[in-house]
Design a protein around this motif. Structure first.
Motif, short mmCIF file in Angstrom:
data_model
loop_
_atom_site.label_atom_id
_atom_site.label_comp_id
_atom_site.label_asym_id
_atom_site.label_seq_id
_atom_site.Cartn_x
_atom_site.Cartn_y
_atom_site.Cartn_z
N THR A 199 0.83 -1.20 0.00
CA THR A 199 0.00 0.00 0.00
C THR A 199 0.86 1.25 0.00
N ALA A 200 2.13 1.12 0.39
CA ALA A 200 3.07 2.25 0.33
C ALA A 200 3.90 2.12 -0.95
N PRO A 201 4.20 3.22 -1.61
CA PRO A 201 4.97 3.15 -2.86
C PRO A 201 6.39 2.67 -2.63
N ARG A 202 7.00 2.14 -3.67
CA ARG A 202 8.35 1.60 -3.57
C ARG A 202 9.38 2.67 -3.22
N ASP A 203 9.09 3.92 -3.54
CA ASP A 203 10.05 4.97 -3.23
C ASP A 203 9.83 5.56 -1.83
N ASP A 204 9.05 4.85 -1.01
CA ASP A 204 8.82 5.26 0.38
C ASP A 204 9.19 4.10 1.31
N PRO A 205 10.49 3.81 1.46
CA PRO A 205 10.89 2.67 2.28
C PRO A 205 10.43 2.78 3.72
N THR B 130 14.09 -8.94 4.09
CA THR B 130 15.35 -8.54 3.47
C THR B 130 15.12 -7.43 2.45
N GLY B 131 14.01 -7.50 1.76
CA GLY B 131 13.69 -6.45 0.79
C GLY B 131 13.50 -5.10 1.46
N LEU B 132 12.88 -5.09 2.65
CA LEU B 132 12.72 -3.83 3.38
C LEU B 132 14.09 -3.23 3.71
N VAL B 133 15.02 -4.09 4.13
CA VAL B 133 16.36 -3.62 4.48
C VAL B 133 17.12 -3.21 3.21
N ALA B 134 16.98 -3.99 2.14
CA ALA B 134 17.68 -3.67 0.90
C ALA B 134 17.29 -2.29 0.39
N ALA B 135 16.00 -1.96 0.52
CA ALA B 135 15.53 -0.66 0.04
C ALA B 135 16.08 0.49 0.87
N ALA B 136 16.45 0.18 2.12
CA ALA B 136 16.96 1.23 3.02
C ALA B 136 18.46 1.17 3.20
N TRP B 137 19.15 0.22 2.53
CA TRP B 137 20.55 -0.05 2.85
C TRP B 137 21.45 1.15 2.60
N ALA B 138 21.19 1.92 1.56
CA ALA B 138 22.06 3.07 1.27
C ALA B 138 22.07 4.06 2.43
N GLN B 139 20.90 4.28 3.03
CA GLN B 139 20.82 5.18 4.18
C GLN B 139 21.26 4.50 5.47
N ALA B 140 21.00 3.20 5.56
CA ALA B 140 21.23 2.49 6.82
C ALA B 140 22.68 2.11 7.04
N GLU B 141 23.40 1.79 5.96
CA GLU B 141 24.76 1.25 6.11
C GLU B 141 25.68 2.14 6.95
N PRO B 142 25.71 3.46 6.72
CA PRO B 142 26.63 4.28 7.51
C PRO B 142 26.31 4.30 9.00
N ARG B 143 25.09 3.93 9.38
CA ARG B 143 24.67 3.99 10.77
C ARG B 143 24.86 2.67 11.51
N GLN B 144 25.32 1.65 10.83
CA GLN B 144 25.44 0.34 11.45
C GLN B 144 26.78 0.19 12.16
N PRO B 145 26.79 -0.58 13.25
CA PRO B 145 28.07 -0.84 13.93
C PRO B 145 28.99 -1.64 13.02
N ARG B 146 30.27 -1.39 13.17
CA ARG B 146 31.23 -2.13 12.36
C ARG B 146 31.18 -3.60 12.76
N GLY B 147 31.09 -4.45 11.77
CA GLY B 147 31.06 -5.88 12.02
C GLY B 147 31.91 -6.61 11.01
N ASP B 148 32.02 -7.89 11.19
CA ASP B 148 32.83 -8.70 10.28
C ASP B 148 31.99 -9.89 9.80
N HIS B 149 30.82 -9.57 9.29
CA HIS B 149 29.90 -10.63 8.87
C HIS B 149 30.35 -11.25 7.55
N GLN B 150 30.22 -12.57 7.50
CA GLN B 150 30.52 -13.36 6.30
C GLN B 150 29.27 -14.14 5.93
N TRP B 151 29.19 -14.56 4.67
CA TRP B 151 28.05 -15.37 4.26
C TRP B 151 27.96 -16.66 5.07
N SER B 152 29.09 -17.16 5.52
CA SER B 152 29.11 -18.40 6.31
C SER B 152 28.47 -18.23 7.68
#
Length: 237
Positions: A84-90, A143-165
């Motif tokens: 119900t919310a547009p794609r450009d409104d994460p 994951t899609g909700l986060v993907a849409a916000a990732w550009a804004q969210a990434e700088p605010r996240q704590p530094r981590g060392d996450h791997q796909w494993s």
């Protein structure tokens, strides 16, 4: 006596199957998940146990059907609310998903407990789980909700060392297929978002907020606005 047509027989069978599932959830609500037995359902419906077995060969078959139906109903509701919310409104899409999640859980507390709460004693899920498609859609949606916000969210996240494993291989494969370029840190964030969406709702469904606040909806909305802030998102309006 008028002979039943195939269509009428099919309709009656579907209605009986739906009633069996409704009563199973009512038994769970009244006495917990271990109250779901085919014999108890048969007694409640005034049927013989043998007649119930004509619909579900085992109790596990019934539980699997319940979980699949409930989880599918939930994700259908969440996807519809999100869209119900547009794609450009994460921010709006996150809030819509969160609001629908809480409203669905409060309207279907037995279903919430079946999917996210009390395990049914002795239940053995089929290979792949009871509701793999609904689970896939839920993971993809969050994951899609986060993907849409990732550009804004990434700088605010704590530094981590996450791997796909770090993650379940099936989850990692799903994310890499549907969201190519999204890093493992975003998957970790999606799990944290899920925890914040889920946490207060679970407390409310299980009655743990009842004596602490008269306004659980207000507390939940404030938590969601804080979540948006942590993602660098600003709600419209």
């Amino acid at each position: 006596m008028e002979e039943q047509t195939p269509n009428r027989r099919a309709r009656l069978r579907a209605e009986t199957g739906a009633e069996i599932k409704t009563i199973a959830l009512k038994l769970m609500a009244a006495s917990g998940p271990d109250a779901i037995t085919l014999r108890a359902i048969a007694r409640d419906m005034g049927m013989t146990a043998g007649a119930i077995y004509g619909y579900y060969a085992t109790r596990d078959d019934l539980i699997t059907t319940l979980i699949r139906d409930v989880h599918t109903s939930l994700i259908d509701t969440l996807e519809a609310a999100r869209d119900t919310a547009p794609r450009d409104d994460p921010a709006g899409r996150v809030l819509s998903w969160a609001r629908a999640f809480r409203e669905w859980a409060l309207a279907h507390p037995e279903g919430f407990r079946l999917v996210y709460g009390d395990p049914v004693p002795g239940y053995v899920a089929p290979d792949g789980g009871a509701a793999p498609e609904a689970q896939r859609r839920t993971c993809s949606g969050l994951t899609g909700l986060v993907a849409a916000a990732w550009a804004q969210a990434e700088p605010r996240q704590p530094r981590g060392d996450h791997q796909w494993s770090d993650f379940d291989p099936h989850l990692a494969a799903l994310v890499r297929e549907q969201f190519p370029g999204l890093p493992p840190a975003a998957v970790a964030l999606a799990l944290r978002v899920w925890g914040r969406l889920h946490g207060l709702v679970a407390l409310e469904v299980y009655g743990h907020l009842r004596h602490q606040t008269r306004e659980p909806e207000k507390v939940y909305r404030e938590e969601m606005l804080d979540l948006l802030s942590s993602l660098g998102l600003i709600p419209r309006g």
